[in-house]
Design a protein around this motif. Structure first.
Motif, PDB file in Angstrom:
ATOM      1  N   VAL A   1       0.815  -1.224   0.000  1.00 16.57           N
ATOM      2  CA  VAL A   1       0.000   0.000   0.000  1.00 16.57           C
ATOM      3  C   VAL A   1       0.845   1.269   0.000  1.00 16.57           C
ATOM      4  N   CYS A   2       2.171   1.115   0.085  1.00 18.34           N
ATOM      5  CA  CYS A   2       3.062   2.285   0.139  1.00 18.34           C
ATOM      6  C   CYS A   2       4.364   1.959  -0.584  1.00 18.34           C
TER       7      CYS A   2
ATOM      8  N   CYS B   1      -0.779   7.413  -0.179  1.00 18.27           N
ATOM      9  CA  CYS B   1      -0.834   6.401  -1.237  1.00 18.27           C
ATOM     10  C   CYS B   1      -1.787   5.254  -0.910  1.00 18.27           C
ATOM     11  N   SER B   2      -2.335   5.255   0.305  1.00 18.99           N
ATOM     12  CA  SER B   2      -3.121   4.113   0.766  1.00 18.99           C
ATOM     13  C   SER B   2      -4.340   3.821  -0.104  1.00 18.99           C
TER      14      SER B   2
ATOM     15  N   MET C   1      -3.543  -2.384   5.680  1.00 15.56           N
ATOM     16  CA  MET C   1      -3.714  -3.199   4.479  1.00 15.56           C
ATOM     17  C   MET C   1      -5.164  -3.170   4.009  1.00 15.56           C
ATOM     18  N   ASP C   2      -6.075  -3.075   4.960  1.00 18.58           N
ATOM     19  CA  ASP C   2      -7.505  -3.104   4.625  1.00 18.58           C
ATOM     20  C   ASP C   2      -7.997  -1.830   3.955  1.00 18.58           C
TER      21      ASP C   2
ATOM     22  N   PHE D   1      -7.539  -6.353  -0.502  1.00 21.35           N
ATOM     23  CA  PHE D   1      -6.822  -6.992   0.592  1.00 21.35           C
ATOM     24  C   PHE D   1      -7.733  -7.298   1.778  1.00 21.35           C
ATOM     25  N   LYS D   2      -8.768  -6.482   1.956  1.00 20.19           N
ATOM     26  CA  LYS D   2      -9.619  -6.603   3.138  1.00 20.19           C
ATOM     27  C   LYS D   2     -10.251  -7.983   3.262  1.00 20.19           C
ATOM     28  N   THR D   3     -10.484  -8.628   2.149  1.00 18.63           N
ATOM     29  CA  THR D   3     -11.097  -9.963   2.177  1.00 18.63           C
ATOM     30  C   THR D   3     -10.062 -11.066   2.395  1.00 18.63           C
TER      31      THR D   3
END
Length: 402
Positions: A136-137, A154-155, A208-209, A214-216
């Motif tokens: 994510v970065c 950047c997230s 990360m979510d 990615f959250k799943t």
């Protein structure tokens, strides 16, 4: 089960290497086959049966020709795809466990793993342990090296902010490459092909979510730490910092506080770019980088240790080690650090970067021996994941049950 452990570095270098080596040994002890894929290096200590590794990429000391080709190689690597295919064909793993792979190995290996899976008709699970914020970065740290501020621009996938902020080595050119790398793999949707993302802390999972893909896939699994011998130790009158001497670690703030507390004795164990800043501070004794029994003794005998970080620490082993050896921690309330300290039982927290609050907490703990002894006793009861308990949990992930 056959597990292919993937990490760009295959020699002792840092936390991710300690993780893959120890996890690999535990897996083998439970009867699994483990091989490794990454870069070739003189110090490489693990490997694979066909001896297939990518060329060592040294971004800082490479020749002019190699530096000219790095921008392309850091985004996509045909060599990595070719070399990992040799390992896949020979080893036929059931699990490919990714660790640090961006820039040197590149996400192109994920494409090759899925291509091999389809062509061989051999199902393989792709697991990723997030040792930092790379997905994510682009600069891994969510911290701008120019301003030394934590940053989440950047997230949401707007990676152009990496270039705008000169976030990689304070260089516009290098940051532009980081922006292109992140944007390319976002466009390709390659990370969707990862089955599970292991986050060592809830804080890491929360970052990360930000990405709905990615959250799943994210699960929290606290890092393991080797069990240590529980033994009575006579505490000595010093406060310990051990780790890297760098700005994001909060060392400048800590040194400033040390100067204002001349009656408190500090020991610093480590090395880094701010080493010269420590010189001349009469109540700081710098013993340099320590390992093994020497470091263990320093930790065990300290009244308490300090972890003053000012960036989004993930799951620092230093905090875990300190408490495991019976030494309470005064830690910054940032990143994953608060998840490791039981406030009022094994240590205390202070607002990250808050010099006044750090000073106040040091004075209180230094002046109350009964309190630090109480915390020390409680530290001995902490039950972090052992290698055994970690194995049981990660096996469920490997097996697709979690």
């Amino acid at each position: 089960m056959k597990i292919l452990m993937i990490n760009k570095v295959l020699y002792p270098n840092g936390g991710s290497e300690t993780y893959i080596f120890k996890l690999g040994k535990v897996l083998e002890q439970h009867g699994h086959e483990v091989q490794y894929f990454g870069m070739e290096h003189d110090g490489r200590c693990v490997g694979n049966r066909v001896n297939a590794y990518t060329s060592d990429m040294d971004f800082h000391n490479g020749g002019m020709l190699s530096k000219l080709t790095y921008p392309v190689k850091t985004i996509y690597s045909t060599e990595a795809r070719r070399k990992i295919r040799l390992v896949l064909d020979d080893f036929q793993p059931d699990v490919c466990h990714l660790n640090n792979f961006n820039y040197q190995l590149t996400p192109s290996i994920i494409l090759e793993i899925r291509k091999w899976e389809k062509e061989s008709n051999h199902k393989v699970r792709i697991i990723f342990t997030a040792h930092d914020y790379q997905l994510v970065c682009p600069n891994h740290m969510m911290n701008n090296p120019v301003t030394h501020e934590n940053c989440e621009k950047c997230s949401n996938g707007a990676f152009i902010n990496c270039t705008k902020g000169k976030c990689i080595h304070s260089s516009t050119a290098k940051s532009a490459i980081g922006t292109m790398e992140a944007s390319f793999w976002k466009w390709k949707g390659t990370y969707k092909q990862i089955d599970t993302i292991i986050c060592p802390t809830q804080f890491m999972k929360s970052k990360m979510d930000y990405n709905p893909v990615f959250k799943t896939k994210t699960v929290v699994l606290l890092n393991f730490i080797d069990a240590v011998e529980r033994k009575e130790t006579v505490k000595k009158d010093y406060v310990l910092y051990f780790g890297r001497f760098s700005e994001e670690k909060g060392i400048k703030t800590l040194i400033s506080v040390c100067r204002e507390l001349p009656d408190v004795q500090f020991i610093f164990a480590g090395t880094g770019p701010l080493e010269d800043d420590i010189k001349g501070v009469k109540n700081i004794r710098n013993v340099g980088f320590q390992t093994g029994e020497a470091l263990e003794r320093l930790i065990r005998e300290a009244r308490f240790s300090i972890y003053p970080s000012e960036w989004y620490e993930n799951c620092p082993f230093s905090v875990m080690e300190s408490q495991m050896y019976g030494t309470p921690v005064l830690g910054a309330d940032i990143g994953g650090i608060p998840e490791l300290i039981d406030v009022g039982r094994t240590g205390e927290l202070f607002e990250s970067g808050n010099k006044a609050e750090l000073k106040k907490n040091i004075q209180r703990l230094w002046g109350d021996r009964e309190l630090t002894d109480f915390y020390s006793c409680n530290c001995k009861e902490i039950g972090y994941n052992s290698t055994g308990s970690y194995y049981e949990k990660i096996y469920e992930i490997y097996d697709g049950k979690k």
